[in-house]
Every structure is written in C-alpha cells, then in structure tokens.
Design an enzyme around this catalytic site. Structure first.
Site, PDB file in Angstrom:
ATOM      1  N   ASP A  71       0.841  -1.205   0.000  1.00 34.45           N
ATOM      2  CA  ASP A  71       0.000   0.000   0.000  1.00 34.45           C
ATOM      3  C   ASP A  71       0.876   1.254   0.000  1.00 34.45           C
ATOM      4  O   ASP A  71       0.378   2.376  -0.034  1.00 34.45           O
ATOM      5  CB  ASP A  71      -1.024  -0.007   1.145  1.00 34.45           C
ATOM      6  N   SER A  72       2.213   1.044  -0.036  1.00 34.84           N
ATOM      7  CA  SER A  72       3.141   2.162  -0.286  1.00 34.84           C
ATOM      8  C   SER A  72       2.894   2.732  -1.680  1.00 34.84           C
ATOM      9  O   SER A  72       3.401   3.803  -2.004  1.00 34.84           O
ATOM     10  CB  SER A  72       4.594   1.702  -0.142  1.00 34.84           C
ATOM     11  N   ASP A  97      -0.987  -6.059  -0.072  1.00 36.42           N
ATOM     12  CA  ASP A  97      -1.473  -5.439   1.167  1.00 36.42           C
ATOM     13  C   ASP A  97      -2.979  -5.249   1.098  1.00 36.42           C
ATOM     14  O   ASP A  97      -3.498  -4.705   0.109  1.00 36.42           O
ATOM     15  CB  ASP A  97      -0.851  -4.044   1.339  1.00 36.42           C
ATOM     16  N   LYS A 102      -1.248  -9.401   2.877  1.00 39.87           N
ATOM     17  CA  LYS A 102      -0.535  -8.966   4.080  1.00 39.87           C
ATOM     18  C   LYS A 102      -1.434  -7.996   4.850  1.00 39.87           C
ATOM     19  O   LYS A 102      -2.119  -7.173   4.236  1.00 39.87           O
ATOM     20  CB  LYS A 102       0.789  -8.283   3.707  1.00 39.87           C
ATOM     21  N   GLU A 162       8.841  -4.229  10.675  1.00 43.12           N
ATOM     22  CA  GLU A 162       9.316  -2.953  10.126  1.00 43.12           C
ATOM     23  C   GLU A 162       9.873  -2.096  11.241  1.00 43.12           C
ATOM     24  O   GLU A 162       9.219  -1.858  12.256  1.00 43.12           O
ATOM     25  CB  GLU A 162       8.153  -2.236   9.411  1.00 43.12           C
TER      26      GLU A 162
HETATM   27  O1  KIV Z   1       3.545  -1.108   1.643  1.00 44.28           O
HETATM   28  C1  KIV Z   1       4.721  -1.465   1.698  1.00 44.28           C
HETATM   29  O2  KIV Z   1       5.527  -1.194   0.791  1.00 44.28           O
HETATM   30  C2  KIV Z   1       5.169  -2.217   2.858  1.00 44.28           C
HETATM   31  C3  KIV Z   1       6.646  -2.344   3.044  1.00 44.28           C
HETATM   32  C4  KIV Z   1       7.189  -1.107   3.633  1.00 44.28           C
HETATM   33  C5  KIV Z   1       6.988  -3.530   3.831  1.00 44.28           C
HETATM   34  O3  KIV Z   1       4.383  -2.676   3.629  1.00 44.28           O
END
Ligand code: KIV
Length: 275
Positions: A55-56, A94, A124, A193
């Site tokens: 979700d980044s 995510d 996730k 994290e």
């Molecule tokens: O959303 C994401 O990229 C993440 C990573 C920082 C592990 O959850």
C-alpha cells in the site's frame, strides 16, 4: 488434472511451501515492492522471491503523504498488473487501511476480492492481537496471510512518528506475543518494520515461519525494500536502513533533459527514425 497453471517450460513458481523450505535451510528471502506490469516483469526476471504490491503505492505512485487513502479497488488494479507480469515470484498484496480492521467478515470479503480479481497469491495485514479474528477468517478460506508488526504505517496517526518501534520492554514483549499469535493463527510469515535488530533476530529464532525485515537488521529470514527507494527514484526519503542500488532519478533526469534538447534542436527524430 494439473492444479498448477504454469506449463513445463515455465520457471518453478515460489510458493509458501518453498518460502518455508528456504527458512529451514537458511536461505535468505529477497522481497521488493512493485505496482505495475513493466517493473514487476523486470524484478521477477532478476530473481526476486516475493513481490509485494504494497500500500506504499499510496505514497510512491499516488503521491499521498500516508498509506491510508489507497482503496481496495486501487490495490486490485495494481495487483492485477503485477500478476500479469510475474512468472516466478510469489505475489503478496497489502489489504489497505479500512478493509479488514474490526470486522472479520469484511476482512474475508476484501481478501477474496484481491485473490479472485487480481490472481495474487496471498495478502498482508498490519497488526497482532487486535486483528486475530480477521486473520483466522481469511486463512480459514485458504488464503495465505503474512502479518506485519513493528512500525505499521496504517497506524501512523496513532504512533505520531515514523521512529523505531519496540525499543521499550513493554512494546517489545507485545511484539513477541503478537508474532507468536500470528504464527498460531496460521500466518505463513511475519514482516517486521523498523524494530531493533536484536529483537527481530530473537523473534525470528522463536518462530518457525519465515520472517521478513525492513529496518530490522540482518537476523530476519528475508529482507524487503520499497523498489522506488532502492532504485533511487525517490530521493527525499533517507532512513538509515535504506541502501540505494541505483540512482535512477539522475539517470531519468539526464535522459529527459537530453530528449528535450534533441526535440528543441530538431536532432530528434533523424532520417533513420522517420518513415
Ligand atoms: O507497503 C509497503 O511497501 C510495505 C513495506 C514497507 C513492507 O508494507
């Protein structure tokens, strides 16, 4: 009838089973984020084990300050593009903020939409005891789940800062208990994290499922980075844990400046580049 979609000429796909075998034999797991077909194809071809449709995307693709605004539909859009590109890696997605917390039926619906509509291989979720009902419900439907503990960006307004988590004994103890609980619920892995390296190593030793770290030292079973950060596409984000493997911002800047100059000077296109 074969249940594997890959033909004999395909590379062997990474599965949760193989990720577990990697931990068991001490082989580290390499994970990166990707959000689109072209980049997923490149990193899959380069041998990445897990691609996280994180979700980044809310930050590096959409330009939001946090991961909170991204929607389930947007995550599914990114995930389906990644899945279409990938031949070998395990594709993990995510579940975004607001689609699984506090309501296990909604969590199950969200996970099923991701799996059905994108073709991803697992999901996730962020959190421990608070989300255990959601985790159990998703896993009971046959969907592999990775937990995410420590700095969980979907809770950034609760934390108030992006500093290292679980430095104090109480928070470290809760993290250990949460990790053990996630394993007990059936998670195939847990991501840590931004926590102290010693804590990440200790929990990794206590868990039988693989752990992945970002800013959690070298004692986890694998590592993850956000692709835009490690390739030097984003440059204003400089945490200590980030190693940059390329400087694409400079490469892209130079290439675009050259292109602009060539267009202005009519040196592009030349005769060979014309019909
Ligand atoms: O959303 C994401 O990229 C993440 C990573 C920082 C592990 O959850």
């Amino acid at each position: 009838m074969s249940t594997q979609s890959n033909s004999s000429s395909d590379l062997k796909r990474i599965t949760t089973h193989q990720l577990q075998a990697m931990k068991n034999r001490g082989e580290k797991i390499a994970m990166l984020t990707a959000y689109d077909f072209s980049m997923a194809s490149l990193i899959d071809g380069a041998g990445i084990d897990i691609i996280l449709v994180g979700d980044s995307a809310s930050n590096v693709i959409a330009g939001h300050e946090t991961t909170l605004p991204i929607t389930l539909d947007q995550m599914i859009y990114h995930a389906s593009a990644v899945v279409r590109a990938v031949k070998r890696a395990f594709v993990l997605v995510d579940i975004p903020f607001g689609y699984y917390q506090g309501n296990s039926s909604e969590a199950l619906r969200s996970a099923i939409r991701i799996m059905k509509e994108s073709g991803a291989h697992g999901v996730k979720v962020e959190g421990g005891a608070e989300i255990q009902e959601s985790v159990k419900r998703i896993i009971s439907a046959g969907v592999p789940v990775m937990g995410h503990l420590g700095l969980t960006p979907q809770s950034i307004y609760k934390f108030g800062t992006y500093t290292v988590r679980a430095k104090e004994e109480m928070e470290a103890e809760k993290l250990i208990q949460d990790a053990l609980l996630l394993e007990e619920c059936g998670c195939f892995g847990v991501l840590f994290e931004k926590i102290p390296a010693s804590l990440a190593a200790e929990v990794t030793n206590r868990l039988s499922v693989p752990t992945i770290g970002i800013g959690a030292g070298s004692g986890t079973d694998g590592q993850v980075l956000v692709m835009h950060d490690m390739l030097g596409i984003t440059k204003d984000f400089n945490p200590r844990f980030l190693r940059r493997y390329a400087d694409l911002q400079t490469t892209i800047d130079q290439a675009v400046k050259e292109y602009v100059a060539d267009v202005k000077s009519v040196s592009f296109p030349n005769q060979d580049e014309s019909y």
